[in-house]
Design a protein around this motif. Structure first.
Motif, PDB file in Angstrom:
ATOM      1  N   ARG A  14       5.721   8.163  -0.742  1.00  0.00           N
ATOM      2  CA  ARG A  14       4.504   8.431   0.027  1.00  0.00           C
ATOM      3  C   ARG A  14       4.742   8.398   1.532  1.00  0.00           C
ATOM      4  O   ARG A  14       3.961   8.950   2.296  1.00  0.00           O
ATOM      5  CB  ARG A  14       3.458   7.367  -0.321  1.00  0.00           C
ATOM      6  CG  ARG A  14       2.133   7.935  -0.733  1.00  0.00           C
ATOM      7  CD  ARG A  14       1.151   6.852  -1.037  1.00  0.00           C
ATOM      8  NE  ARG A  14       0.160   6.822   0.036  1.00  0.00           N
ATOM      9  CZ  ARG A  14      -0.649   5.815   0.279  1.00  0.00           C
ATOM     10  NH1 ARG A  14      -0.575   4.739  -0.438  1.00  0.00           N
ATOM     11  NH2 ARG A  14      -1.524   5.883   1.240  1.00  0.00           N
ATOM     12  N   LEU A  15       5.822   7.741   1.936  1.00  0.00           N
ATOM     13  CA  LEU A  15       6.086   7.591   3.369  1.00  0.00           C
ATOM     14  C   LEU A  15       6.878   8.741   3.971  1.00  0.00           C
ATOM     15  O   LEU A  15       6.706   9.062   5.148  1.00  0.00           O
ATOM     16  CB  LEU A  15       6.815   6.273   3.631  1.00  0.00           C
ATOM     17  CG  LEU A  15       5.953   5.031   3.443  1.00  0.00           C
ATOM     18  CD1 LEU A  15       6.821   3.788   3.474  1.00  0.00           C
ATOM     19  CD2 LEU A  15       4.880   4.964   4.507  1.00  0.00           C
TER      20      LEU A  15
ATOM     21  N   ARG B  27       5.608  11.329   6.720  1.00  0.00           N
ATOM     22  CA  ARG B  27       4.439  10.759   7.384  1.00  0.00           C
ATOM     23  C   ARG B  27       4.793  10.332   8.809  1.00  0.00           C
ATOM     24  O   ARG B  27       5.845   9.785   9.060  1.00  0.00           O
ATOM     25  CB  ARG B  27       3.986   9.546   6.583  1.00  0.00           C
ATOM     26  CG  ARG B  27       2.783   8.847   7.121  1.00  0.00           C
ATOM     27  CD  ARG B  27       2.545   7.567   6.305  1.00  0.00           C
ATOM     28  NE  ARG B  27       1.281   7.019   6.663  1.00  0.00           N
ATOM     29  CZ  ARG B  27       0.235   6.950   5.862  1.00  0.00           C
ATOM     30  NH1 ARG B  27       0.321   7.389   4.636  1.00  0.00           N
ATOM     31  NH2 ARG B  27      -0.895   6.435   6.270  1.00  0.00           N
TER      32      ARG B  27
ATOM     33  N   HIS C 183       0.792  -1.238   0.000  1.00  0.00           N
ATOM     34  CA  HIS C 183       0.000   0.000   0.000  1.00  0.00           C
ATOM     35  C   HIS C 183       0.823   1.285   0.000  1.00  0.00           C
ATOM     36  O   HIS C 183       0.243   2.368  -0.097  1.00  0.00           O
ATOM     37  CB  HIS C 183      -0.923   0.030   1.222  1.00  0.00           C
ATOM     38  CG  HIS C 183      -2.000  -1.011   1.180  1.00  0.00           C
ATOM     39  ND1 HIS C 183      -3.015  -1.005   0.260  1.00  0.00           N
ATOM     40  CD2 HIS C 183      -2.194  -2.120   1.952  1.00  0.00           C
ATOM     41  CE1 HIS C 183      -3.802  -2.048   0.457  1.00  0.00           C
ATOM     42  NE2 HIS C 183      -3.327  -2.739   1.476  1.00  0.00           N
ATOM     43  N   TYR C 184       2.146   1.179   0.141  1.00  0.00           N
ATOM     44  CA  TYR C 184       2.962   2.382   0.295  1.00  0.00           C
ATOM     45  C   TYR C 184       4.183   2.354  -0.622  1.00  0.00           C
ATOM     46  O   TYR C 184       4.760   1.300  -0.837  1.00  0.00           O
ATOM     47  CB  TYR C 184       3.442   2.520   1.761  1.00  0.00           C
ATOM     48  CG  TYR C 184       2.318   2.517   2.757  1.00  0.00           C
ATOM     49  CD1 TYR C 184       1.613   3.681   3.040  1.00  0.00           C
ATOM     50  CD2 TYR C 184       1.951   1.350   3.411  1.00  0.00           C
ATOM     51  CE1 TYR C 184       0.576   3.672   3.955  1.00  0.00           C
ATOM     52  CE2 TYR C 184       0.912   1.335   4.328  1.00  0.00           C
ATOM     53  CZ  TYR C 184       0.229   2.496   4.592  1.00  0.00           C
ATOM     54  OH  TYR C 184      -0.807   2.506   5.497  1.00  0.00           O
ATOM     55  N   THR C 185       4.541   3.524  -1.112  1.00  0.00           N
ATOM     56  CA  THR C 185       5.789   3.701  -1.847  1.00  0.00           C
ATOM     57  C   THR C 185       6.717   4.533  -0.967  1.00  0.00           C
ATOM     58  O   THR C 185       6.246   5.265  -0.080  1.00  0.00           O
ATOM     59  CB  THR C 185       5.565   4.456  -3.169  1.00  0.00           C
ATOM     60  OG1 THR C 185       5.054   5.766  -2.864  1.00  0.00           O
ATOM     61  CG2 THR C 185       4.600   3.706  -4.086  1.00  0.00           C
TER      62      THR C 185
END
Length: 123
Positions: A71-72, A75, A66-68
């Motif tokens: 994208r992290l 966060r 669910h994550y690249t």
């Protein structure tokens, strides 16, 4: 000890509040993330900043469904910061990043729904 990711599994046996307090769960911000192709299961290498007291720690996390990495970064995530480091191949994972399994078993990160200071402890 095996921990089931099955949502229909019964609750674990009761523990005392002191046992809960012994697990140090903190919030940190991901400052870098990159693929970890050497891992047995698909994973990412994370560096998470837990603020001035704990500092930056490394974590291997199976988040590729669910994550690249892009994208992290930036966060906030929750992690256990007081487990012993774990050697995963040539990578030393210093903290356990926390998540829940979705219906297919892929990891969904656990995080606060509003920003909190890095290093904040779960209570």
């Amino acid at each position: 000890m095996h921990v089931s990711h099955d949502p229909t599994a019964p609750a674990s046996e009761r523990i005392g509040f002191d046992a809960f307090l012994a697990v140090d769960i903190r919030i940190g911000t991901v400052v870098s993330a990159e693929p970890f192709p050497e891992a047995r299961k698909p994973a990412l290498k994370l560096v998470i900043d837990f603020g001035p007291v704990i500092g930056a720690k490394r974590s291997s996390a199976q988040l590729t469904e669910h994550y690249t990495p892009e994208r992290l970064v930036g966060r906030q995530v929750a992690a256990v910061v007081n487990f012993p480091p774990r050697q995963i191949g040539k990578f030393l994972s210093e903290v356990l990043t926390l998540g829940f399994a979705d219906a297919a078993g892929a990891v969904i990160l656990f995080r606060p729904d509003h920003p909190v200071p890095d290093g904040s402890r779960l209570f």
